[in-house]
Every structure is written in C-alpha cells, then in structure tokens.
Design a protein around this motif. Structure first.
Motif, short mmCIF file in Angstrom:
data_model
loop_
_atom_site.label_atom_id
_atom_site.label_comp_id
_atom_site.label_asym_id
_atom_site.label_seq_id
_atom_site.Cartn_x
_atom_site.Cartn_y
_atom_site.Cartn_z
N ALA A 18 12.80 -18.12 -17.94
CA ALA A 18 12.12 -19.27 -18.56
C ALA A 18 12.86 -20.57 -18.22
O ALA A 18 12.25 -21.57 -17.83
CB ALA A 18 12.05 -19.08 -20.07
N ALA A 19 14.19 -20.54 -18.33
CA ALA A 19 14.98 -21.75 -18.07
C ALA A 19 14.94 -22.12 -16.59
O ALA A 19 14.93 -23.30 -16.23
CB ALA A 19 16.42 -21.54 -18.53
N ALA A 20 14.90 -21.10 -15.71
CA ALA A 20 14.81 -21.37 -14.27
C ALA A 20 13.52 -22.14 -13.97
O ALA A 20 13.52 -23.10 -13.18
CB ALA A 20 14.83 -20.06 -13.49
N SER A 35 20.70 -23.13 -11.42
CA SER A 35 21.54 -23.45 -12.57
C SER A 35 20.77 -23.21 -13.87
O SER A 35 21.37 -22.80 -14.87
CB SER A 35 22.06 -24.89 -12.50
OG SER A 35 21.05 -25.76 -12.08
N GLY A 36 19.44 -23.40 -13.85
CA GLY A 36 18.63 -23.08 -15.03
C GLY A 36 18.73 -21.61 -15.39
O GLY A 36 18.95 -21.25 -16.54
N PHE A 37 18.62 -20.76 -14.37
CA PHE A 37 18.69 -19.32 -14.63
C PHE A 37 20.06 -18.93 -15.20
O PHE A 37 20.15 -18.23 -16.21
CB PHE A 37 18.41 -18.53 -13.36
CG PHE A 37 18.48 -17.05 -13.58
CD1 PHE A 37 17.38 -16.37 -14.11
CD2 PHE A 37 19.64 -16.33 -13.32
CE1 PHE A 37 17.44 -15.02 -14.36
CE2 PHE A 37 19.70 -14.97 -13.58
CZ PHE A 37 18.61 -14.32 -14.09
N MET A 38 21.12 -19.44 -14.54
CA MET A 38 22.47 -19.10 -15.00
C MET A 38 22.68 -19.56 -16.44
O MET A 38 23.20 -18.79 -17.25
CB MET A 38 23.50 -19.79 -14.11
CG MET A 38 23.33 -19.48 -12.64
SD MET A 38 24.22 -18.04 -12.15
CE MET A 38 25.55 -18.83 -11.30
N ALA A 39 22.28 -20.81 -16.73
CA ALA A 39 22.49 -21.34 -18.08
C ALA A 39 21.74 -20.48 -19.10
O ALA A 39 22.32 -20.02 -20.08
CB ALA A 39 22.02 -22.79 -18.14
N GLY A 40 20.45 -20.22 -18.84
CA GLY A 40 19.65 -19.43 -19.79
C GLY A 40 20.23 -18.04 -19.99
O GLY A 40 20.37 -17.56 -21.11
N TYR A 41 20.61 -17.41 -18.87
CA TYR A 41 21.10 -16.04 -18.91
C TYR A 41 22.40 -15.94 -19.70
O TYR A 41 22.53 -15.16 -20.65
CB TYR A 41 21.29 -15.52 -17.49
CG TYR A 41 21.82 -14.12 -17.42
CD1 TYR A 41 20.96 -13.03 -17.58
CD2 TYR A 41 23.17 -13.87 -17.21
CE1 TYR A 41 21.44 -11.73 -17.52
CE2 TYR A 41 23.66 -12.58 -17.16
CZ TYR A 41 22.80 -11.52 -17.31
OH TYR A 41 23.27 -10.24 -17.28
N TYR A 68 8.74 -12.83 -14.04
CA TYR A 68 8.92 -12.44 -15.44
C TYR A 68 7.86 -11.41 -15.86
O TYR A 68 8.18 -10.43 -16.53
CB TYR A 68 8.86 -13.66 -16.36
CG TYR A 68 9.14 -13.28 -17.79
CD1 TYR A 68 10.27 -12.55 -18.12
CD2 TYR A 68 8.24 -13.60 -18.81
CE1 TYR A 68 10.52 -12.16 -19.41
CE2 TYR A 68 8.49 -13.22 -20.12
CZ TYR A 68 9.63 -12.50 -20.41
OH TYR A 68 9.88 -12.11 -21.69
N HIS A 69 6.62 -11.62 -15.45
CA HIS A 69 5.56 -10.67 -15.82
C HIS A 69 5.88 -9.28 -15.27
O HIS A 69 5.77 -8.29 -16.00
CB HIS A 69 4.20 -11.15 -15.29
CG HIS A 69 3.09 -10.19 -15.58
ND1 HIS A 69 2.70 -9.23 -14.68
CD2 HIS A 69 2.30 -10.03 -16.67
CE1 HIS A 69 1.71 -8.53 -15.20
NE2 HIS A 69 1.44 -9.00 -16.41
N SER A 70 6.30 -9.20 -14.00
CA SER A 70 6.54 -7.87 -13.44
C SER A 70 7.77 -7.23 -14.10
O SER A 70 7.78 -6.02 -14.36
CB SER A 70 6.69 -7.93 -11.93
OG SER A 70 7.64 -8.89 -11.58
N TYR A 71 8.78 -8.04 -14.40
CA TYR A 71 9.97 -7.53 -15.09
C TYR A 71 9.62 -6.99 -16.47
O TYR A 71 9.93 -5.86 -16.83
CB TYR A 71 11.01 -8.65 -15.20
CG TYR A 71 12.18 -8.35 -16.10
CD1 TYR A 71 13.25 -7.58 -15.66
CD2 TYR A 71 12.21 -8.85 -17.41
CE1 TYR A 71 14.32 -7.31 -16.48
CE2 TYR A 71 13.29 -8.58 -18.24
CZ TYR A 71 14.34 -7.81 -17.77
OH TYR A 71 15.39 -7.54 -18.60
#
Lengths: 159, 269
Positions: A68-70, A98-104, B222-225
């Motif tokens: 979602a953040a990505a 960086s969005g993915f890393m931050a969210g994760y 995300y949907h497939s995950y």
C-alpha cells in the motif's frame, strides 16, 4: 485364541503433517493398502484455540502495508519527478522502493510490540497429527508411505 | 463448530467456479479502503466483488481521462496549482469526485459487513466444494505460494491472478498493462534514459497514462498475494472439514480399552 492374538504385535504410528494434498494421498494409499479407516485418526493442532473465536486478523500485515505504501509514495514520486532533475522514472523507482521499505518495517516494528511475535513461531510448526494403528508386518509400508507423502516426523510405539 | 444437516446452507464460506474461487474471509477494512482510494474498483475486486470492481475500474479510467485528474495531480505535486486548475475539466470533476468518494466509503462498509458474515459462515461450517472440472476449465483449491503469486504479478500484472486461477481477471489485467505500457511510453523512456539522458526521456513520457501504473502494478501484486494467502487458509479449512468427516469414526482408542480389559483379564488368569 488368546495366544494367537498376543502373537501379533500391534503398533501405533504417529506422524506430524501439514495440511496438503500429499496428506490426502498418504491416507488414501494407506486405506487402499488394507488399513481400515477406523484405524486412523487425524487431529488438527490449533496454535491458540481462543483465537478461533475472536474475529480479526491473525497474521502480520507487514507485506500488505508495504504494498500500500509503495503505491502511495510511487504515485507522489512520479508526479514530483516531472519537475525534479532526475525525472519521473528514477524518482518513481526510488519513492516506490522507499515506500515499501517504510511500510514493511514500520508494520513489523508495531506488530512486534503488540506481542504478535508468537504467531510467527507457530507458523512453522506441524499443523496435524495423524495416528495409524497397524500390525508389525505392515509397519514398514506405513512408514514408507507417510514419509514419502510429507510427514515431518514419525513416532512408533507398541500398544 | 458442528455442521448441521439443514438442506440449504444459510451462509457459504466459499464457492468454486471456472472464474476462480470466491470466498468470505476476514479482511482489514482500512487496507481495503486504501485500495479503493488508489484505484476505484480495486477495493471491491479484493473483496471478491469482481463484476462491479471491474466495471468501476473502467469508470475510473474513462472519468479520470475526461476530467484530466492524473495530469492535475502531477502539477499539484509539482507545486504548480495554477496549471492544475486550468487542466481540470469542470464537466467531469464533480461526477468523478462523488464516484471516487463513494467507492472508498462503500469498500469500508462492505468489508465490515463481510467480516460479520464471514464469522457466521465459519461458525455454520457448511461443507466447501474444492474441486471443479468443467468442459472448458479445471479449478482446484490448492495451496499456493504467496511469494510466487506476488512475483509473477510484479513481472507482468495479471500473471499472479492466473496462477491463482482467477482466470478472466488475470487476462483483463494483462490487457490493461500492455495498454498502459504502450500509451505511457514507459519503455521507450527507459531506453532513452540510457541513450539520450533524463530530459529527453521525461519528454517522451505521458504523465496521464504513467500515473495509472503504480496503482495497477501494486494493486495486482497485492491482489495475487492476498488471494494466495486466503486460498491457503481456505485449503486448511476445507481439509479440516474433510478429515473430521472421514476419520470421525476412529476406533483406535476403543480398541485400546478392549485391550486393557484383555490384559487385566490375563493378569487374573
């Protein structure tokens, strides 16, 4: 008659499994090899039986929030990239990553604090116990089938 | 969790068809809400409301293009609010705005509604069908690898959906992805990045079509995950039903008792 009965050693074979199609193959093969269905038992293991009745999420959402953040940062990064010197493609990639890393990682931190950590530990334990009663002569075959179709570990005891 | 033998199930946990597996599952309302904000229709697709979700995505592309929303977003984030105002088409922005807000609100409401029904469906424990052979398709509820599903949709949106047997959605996503790639000129711009430098590369890009791409890519990932994760939990749910049904009449411990008597008896003798 009693003598005849005690002459045959009866055994319990206990196997640890995960839910899988291979497990069904194992059970069907055992049945077709002459072990009656009534001599088998399947016990599902629950990590936490109370959790079943409480509605809500039972898994960590770090990937969900990461994706979602990505997306969010990716859209903003591309937009801003049109006026920055590196351009939308490079800024899009940078902001998405960086969005993915931050969210994760933020979600991981938060859920670790909420003491959800024990869920992760349970995730890699076997999910089912299969118990089969058989006679000594068919033991080898039962063991072989259960091992071949995905048993984690087998335990054998006389009964 | 006993299953009652009523003729018609009141709530089903999941059904299987050639289009894929459709299921009730607990879902996080805020995450679903976010996906509707990222791309109207995605939230509903994640909730397994595929028909309306797909139609909403068509609405989104058409209305967004007519109202010039994406172009205005690029200008706004770039700090040029005046340009953004000029670009927006007043004929369409009112309708777009209301439609956009409705899909977000509706996703949140529907998620909470489905979560309640999911809980009731789980307690009702109606038997699930997990195997479908039809004349044109085969669909089996199996364990899936969520990482593989996410990986394939990352490489080409739609492939993860096909891996999860959500057939038509996968093909729909693939078609759109090729369309976005073509009209955003993203690949020629990537090529130009190395050959001609950043300024030339940026000039090639279509901001309008490019701005759809992050939402579509990550939405597909995300949907497939999520569907792979949900299929796995449904697989366990179904197999538990099956094992309970088939191996309920176990006599292992009944035999144990008889044998105990035997030994006791022999002790006396």
């Amino acid at each position: 008659m009693r003598l005849k009965k005690t002459g045959v050693m009866r055994l319990l074979v206990v196997g640890l499994f995960n839910y899988s199609t291979e497990l069904e193959q194992a059970l069907r093969l055992l049945e077709s090899n002459g072990i009656d269905r009534s001599k088998m038992m399947a016990v599902p293991m629950e990590a936490d039986s109370n959790r079943q009745l409480i509605s809500g999420e039972s898994r960590e959402l770090s990937f969900d929030v990461g994706f979602a953040a990505a997306t969010a940062l990716g859209v903003v990064g591309i937009s801003i990239g049109f006026v920055l010197s590196w351009g939308p493609i490079l800024w899009g990639l940078i902001s998405t990553a960086s969005g993915f890393m931050a969210g994760y990682f933020i979600t991981r931190l938060i859920s670790a604090r909420k003491k959800n950590a024990h869920m992760g530990r349970h995730a890699c334990l076997p999910e089912l116990v299969i118990i089969v009663r058989c006679e000594e002569e068919s033991l080898e075959q039962v063991q072989m089938i259960m091992h071949h179709y995905g048993a984690w570990k087998l335990g054998i005891m006389e009964s | 969790m006993k299953s009652h033998s009523s003729p018609l199930p009141r709530r089903e946990k999941a059904i299987i068809s050639w289009l894929g597996i459709t299921q009730m599952q607990y879902r996080n309302p805020l995450l679903m809400l976010w996906w509707s904000a990222a791309f109207p229709g995605f939230g509903h697709i994640l909730l397994n409301q595929y028909w309306r979700g797909t139609l909403f995505t068509l609405f989104e592309v058409v209305l967004n293009s007519l109202a010039n929303i994406n172009g205005a977003m690029v200008h706004s984030f770039g700090g040029k609010a005046e340009l953004a105002k000029q670009l927006l088409n007043p004929h369409w922005i009112y309708g777009y705005l209301i439609f956009y807000l409705y899909t977000i609100w509706d996703t949140y409401k529907k998620t909470r509604e489905f979560n309640m029904h999911n809980e009731l469906a789980v307690l009702e424990n109606t038997r699930i069908k997990s195997f479908l052979l039809s004349s044109g398709e085969i669909n089996i509820l199996e364990r899936r690898n969520p990482a593989a599903a996410a990986f394939w949709s990352f490489m080409l949106p739609g492939l993860g959906q096909l891996y999860n047997n959500r057939v038509m959605l996968g093909i729909y996503a693939l078609l759109w992805w090729f369309f976005y790639c073509r009209f955003s000129h993203v690949f020629t711009a990537c090529y130009a990045l190395f050959e001609q430098g950043i300024v030339q590369s940026t000039r090639l890009l279509s901001a309008h079509w490019l701005l759809f791409m992050p939402s579509v890519l990550w939405g597909a990932v995300y949907h497939s995950y999520l569907m792979a994760v949900e299929h796995n939990s449904l697989f366990k749910y179904e197999q538990k039903q099956f094992l309970k049904e088939r191996y309920a009449g176990s006599e292992i411990f009944a035999l144990e008792e008889n044998r105990g008597d035997e030994i006791a008896g022999s002790g006396i003798v």
